[in-house]
Motif scaffolding. Structure first.
Motif, short mmCIF file in Angstrom:
data_model
loop_
_atom_site.label_atom_id
_atom_site.label_comp_id
_atom_site.label_asym_id
_atom_site.label_seq_id
_atom_site.Cartn_x
_atom_site.Cartn_y
_atom_site.Cartn_z
N ALA A 1 -19.99 -6.56 12.98
CA ALA A 1 -20.49 -6.65 11.67
C ALA A 1 -20.54 -5.50 11.18
N ALA A 2 -20.24 -5.22 9.95
CA ALA A 2 -19.99 -3.86 9.16
C ALA A 2 -21.65 -3.41 9.03
N PRO A 3 -21.92 -2.06 9.25
CA PRO A 3 -23.27 -1.91 9.14
C PRO A 3 -24.01 -2.17 7.77
N PRO A 4 -25.17 -2.18 7.61
CA PRO A 4 -25.89 -2.40 6.35
C PRO A 4 -25.79 -0.86 5.57
N PRO A 5 -25.89 -0.94 4.19
CA PRO A 5 -25.91 0.15 3.53
C PRO A 5 -26.87 1.24 3.94
N ALA A 6 -26.68 2.51 3.47
CA ALA A 6 -27.34 3.47 3.96
C ALA A 6 -28.47 3.80 3.05
N ASP B 1 -29.55 1.73 18.09
CA ASP B 1 -29.75 1.19 16.56
C ASP B 1 -29.00 -0.18 16.62
N LEU B 2 -29.69 -1.09 15.78
CA LEU B 2 -29.45 -2.52 16.07
C LEU B 2 -28.33 -2.84 15.21
N ARG B 3 -27.90 -1.99 14.13
CA ARG B 3 -26.98 -2.43 13.01
C ARG B 3 -25.73 -2.80 13.66
N PRO B 4 -25.13 -2.11 14.56
CA PRO B 4 -23.74 -2.24 14.87
C PRO B 4 -23.53 -3.66 16.16
N ALA C 1 -34.51 -7.07 8.86
CA ALA C 1 -33.61 -6.26 7.99
C ALA C 1 -32.25 -6.36 8.30
N THR C 2 -31.84 -6.22 9.50
CA THR C 2 -30.67 -6.35 9.85
C THR C 2 -29.82 -7.52 9.46
N VAL C 3 -30.28 -8.75 10.16
CA VAL C 3 -29.87 -10.03 9.74
C VAL C 3 -29.72 -10.52 8.11
N LEU C 4 -30.83 -10.12 7.68
CA LEU C 4 -30.79 -10.08 6.00
C LEU C 4 -29.63 -9.48 5.58
N THR C 5 -29.18 -8.47 5.87
CA THR C 5 -27.99 -7.80 5.50
C THR C 5 -26.71 -8.53 5.81
N GLU C 6 -26.90 -9.01 6.97
CA GLU C 6 -25.51 -9.83 7.58
C GLU C 6 -25.68 -11.37 6.81
N PHE C 7 -26.80 -11.76 6.45
CA PHE C 7 -26.76 -12.87 5.60
C PHE C 7 -26.30 -12.76 4.30
N HIS D 1 -41.31 -7.13 1.96
CA HIS D 1 -40.82 -7.13 3.52
C HIS D 1 -39.68 -7.84 3.88
N PRO D 2 -38.96 -7.18 4.79
CA PRO D 2 -37.73 -7.95 5.29
C PRO D 2 -37.72 -9.25 5.65
N ALA D 3 -38.93 -9.52 6.47
CA ALA D 3 -39.10 -10.72 7.05
C ALA D 3 -39.31 -11.88 5.85
N ARG D 4 -40.02 -11.50 4.77
CA ARG D 4 -40.47 -12.34 3.68
C ARG D 4 -38.88 -12.61 2.84
#
Length: 788
Positions: free
Chosen positions: A229-234, A210-213, A481-487, A424-427
């Motif tokens: 980094a904290a994980p994204p929401p579930a 999993d990429l999130r952590p 999606a992961t870096v979007l949450t981080e941003f 879309h998460p990239a957009r």
């Protein structure tokens, strides 16, 4: 048997890692030697030139010895561990020293140099290391690697520095060659981690991690450096913030327009591109709409929610041809090798990147194996051409956006719903970053330094995001999606703690929300507690409308369990008892004895909450009347047991605050009350203006995201503001001017201003939607470019 096999795999993995390090030392030494030779060719003052010459000579003499020392130390550490090896060459401490002694400067300097090298190595290889650590933990059944495990970068760095000294090389030589050493060691350990991970994957050890952590942010972007980094929401990676409460299906105009653009693109592709996997319906564009994309539906164990329709319903995920993926990788590596452009050189760099991208587009089309792939290449190129010519985005930021073209193309080729869903998460990642920097060119912070600092912080984060996306090219939408949450987490931290123009206003707004929410929750609980208690109506009104706010203010300022807050709760219990029926002379005497202290506490509380003296006098008169009425009341007295129970409930009032959905909705509804009392020097509260908003306008107001820029027409001023904070319940929003003045809106008032045109977004539509619209205009004029 399984445990033994796992241990054998772990041992062999460590051998693979060791041999990769040892094998990589030869090219590392050669590259550092070439870098040293380049130093001699650079012009410099005489003293610097002589120092460089001496350093190069020392390297040429001792570099091979250093290589052998590093290799020997690595093999020794792999076999015997690091603890003995780390101190093998340090001076022995006195056996029975009774005095403390200072650590010598050379040891401190060596530790600092080692730490810097380790940081550079981990900055390059952090994701590969996290993958490897996870796999080794699974094999060795340990909670974590040993602090002195050879797999850790700082251990390798310390071995390299210790060997440096033993080879007769001093710190001055290291400092002159540190750029080459840092770069080569970062490359060395990254390749060693990668090779070990690849071997473990071939042995079927956790093929998917999993990429999130994995993402760690730099010290400038996190409250505590080195904190994972904290994980994204579930929730699904493509989803946005939680949707608003209730069953409303109102759509904002912005979301509807985005859907229309995506639908138009689908029609163009269906008409002109044979075999393109076009969806029959599109996902809603608004964040948090609750409808999963195809990628989430494919991996879900449960059916989609009622009414959810997947985009590309009949199309399996596309598989790009190996030749095209190789060409994309080559183009990406070419962009990554380019040095970062300075601010004054960014416009020229953009021109060069534009020309290179055009050349790459033709190469990529030649590598494509189908009309769908060629069309995908053309549309992505058109979109980025629009983004890179968007003058409202600073040129230095657009240079980093340019490096996302190949990762986005890779995703678009493999996931055709990139062209079907505006969410879309990239957009969404590109849209969020673009919206945040739209105001740089026109914003004027409280001073030039503050403006530059704000720009630097956001640019650093955008750079980090791009580099993370580049580091994991094969993970598709997951990395976006992961870096979007981080941003988004970075933005919350940035506006709350780093941005000089917003952090004071955000702090004030958070206090307002906390106070208002607590006051409402206290009122709800007090109503429940007193529903069956015989209390004078005037006392009830005072507790519900005045004292609940006093409790909230005291809890926010002093803490829910502070002595002053407990005193205010006891005053509420005393008031309830004093206002209940008093049948005996002793009880009446006790009320009279307590009354002066009770009234003093009530006045202190009201003063603490900011009530004017006139209001306080009015409330005290009403309470005196209620207490006088209690002396002659014929109602039943409150039993002592019930009073004790009420006191216990007041003491633990916070634990009883509503957490259920019904309670939450009550708070949301009551938060729209008048907030004008919270006006302060640093924050204006918008209490009037606009008309009753429509459901579509309320939906639009809910969609507004932190970081966006707007023009606000309020109190005779028409000025640029940035959305810096949304409340936890999305019922409050704070905008800040570049000079640091905050403007607080409730959700309804913000929707009213949007409806009246008093609050205008800097962008009529999201960056990628606008880019898609421009691409459609070009295709409408000449659709042949899709297939040529």
């Amino acid at each position: 048997m399984t445990a033994a096999r796992n241990q054998a795999l772990a041992t062999q993995a460590r051998r693979v890692y060791l041999e990769a390090l040892v094998r990589g030392m030869t090219p590392l030494v050669a590259a550092v030697g070439q870098g040293a030779q380049q130093l001699l060719l650079q012009g410099a003052p005489h003293a610097v030139a002589m120092a460089r010459r001496d350093a190069v000579q020392a390297w040429q003499k001792s570099g091979p010895s250093w290589q052998m020392a590093v290799v020997a130390a690595l093999r020794h550490a792999a076999m015997h561990g690091v603890s003995d090896n780390a101190r093998e060459h340090e001076p022995a401490a006195p056996v029975q020293s009774s005095k403390m002694s200072l650590v010598d400067d050379s040891t401190i300097e060596r530790e600092i140099t080692s730490s810097r090298l380790a940081l550079v190595m981990m900055d390059r290889a952090s994701w590969e290391f996290t993958d490897l650590r996870t796999r080794m933990q699974a094999l060795e059944t340990h909670d974590d690697l040993d602090p002195l495990d050879l797999l850790r970068a700082h251990v390798v760095a310390r071995i390299a520095l210790d060997a440096w000294g033993r080879a007769g090389l001093d710190t001055n030589v290291w400092q002159l060659l540190h750029h080459e050493l840092h770069e080569e060691f970062a490359q060395l350990i990254s390749e060693a981690y990668h090779e070990t991970n690849r071997w473990l994957i071939a042995q079927k050890v956790l093929p998917e991690v999993d990429l999130r952590p994995f993402i760690r942010r730099t010290a400038q972007a996190t409250p505590a450096a080195g904190t994972p980094a904290a994980p994204p929401p579930a929730q699904s990676p493509a989803s946005g913030p939680a949707p608003a409460q209730g069953p409303s299906v109102a759509r904002s105009k912005v979301s509807s327009q985005a859907d229309e653009v995506m639908a138009q693109l689908q029609r163009v592709l269906a008409r002109h591109v044979p075999g393109f996997p076009v969806g029959r319906s599109q996902l809603p564009a608004r964040p948090g709409a609750g409808r999963p994309s195809l990628a989430e539906l494919a991996g879900a164990d449960m059916p989609p929610a009622t009414g959810a329709r997947p985009s590309l319903a009949d199309a399996p995920p596309a598989t790009a041809s190996p030749r095209l993926m190789g060409a994309i990788k080559h183009a990406q590596e070419s962009l990554q090798r380019r040095p970062a452009a300075a601010a004054d050189g960014a416009p020229r760099a953009l021109e060069e990147i534009g020309a290179r991208n055009q050349a790459f587009k033709q190469v990529l089309k030649q590598a494509a194996s189908s009309p769908a792939e060629r069309a995908t290449i053309e549309i992505v190129a058109m979109m980025f051409q629009s983004i890179l010519t968007e003058e409202r985005i600073p040129a230095t930021v657009r240079v980093w956006f340019a490096r996302l073209q190949m990762p986005v193309l890779r995703v678009a080729v493999g996931e055709p719903d990139f062209f079907a869903a505006a969410d879309h998460p990239a957009r969404r990642l590109i849209d969020r970053m673009g919206a945040c920097v739209m105001g740089f060119n026109t914003a004027h912070a409280s001073g030039p330094g503050a403006e530059r600092a704000s720009g630097d912080a956001l640019e650093r984060e955008i750079k980090r995001v791009v580099q993370v996306v580049e580091a994991y090219p094969d993970t598709g939408r997951r990395v976006f999606a992961t870096v979007l949450t981080e941003f988004e987490k970075f933005l919350d931290h940035y506006f709350e703690n780093e941005n000089q123009a917003s952090k004071r206003g955000v702090s004030l707004a958070q206090q307002v929300e906390q106070r208002e929410t607590l006051a409402i929750q206290y009122t709800i609980e007090l109503r429940k507690m007193l529903s069956e208690v015989p209390v004078q109506e005037g006392v009830r009104d005072f507790l519900f409308h005045v004292w609940a706010d006093v409790l909230a203010v005291t809890a926010v300022r002093s803490g829910a369990q502070s002595d002053v807050t407990k005193a205010m709760k006891r005053a509420a219990a005393d008031l309830i008892w004093s206002a209940s029926a008093k049948a005996s002379r002793e009880e009446r005497a006790e009320v009279i004895r307590r009354l002066p202290q009770l009234l003093k506490t009530l006045r202190d509380g009201m003063n603490h909450a900011g009530l004017p003296i006139e209001k306080q006098d009015e409330h005290v008169r009403q309470l005196n009347n209620a207490l006088a009425a209690a002396f002659t009341a014929k109602t039943a007295a409150i039993p002592r047991e019930r009073l004790d129970e009420l006191m216990d409930q007041l003491e633990t009032l916070e634990a009883m605050l509503p957490e259920d959905v019904e309670g939450e909705s009550q708070v949301d509804e009551m938060l729209v009350r008048d907030l004008s009392g919270h006006e302060s020097e640093g924050m204006e509260v918008v209490a009037e203006g606009g008309s009753a908003p429509t459901p579509a306008m309320l939906a639009w107001a809910r969609e507004l995201q932190v970081g966006g820029w707007f023009m606000l027409d309020y109190r005779g001023r028409n000025e640029q503001v940035q959305l810096a904070w949304r409340g936890l319940r999305k019922q409050l929003a704070l905008f800040v001017t570049p000079q640091g003045r905050g403007v607080l809106f409730s959700l309804n008032r913000m929707a009213a201003f949007l409806q009246a045109g008093l609050l205008l977004p800097a962008q009529d539509e999201a960056l990628t939607v606008l880019a898609t619209r421009k691409a459609l205009a070009k295709l409408d004029a000449d659709p042949s470019g899709l297939l040529n």
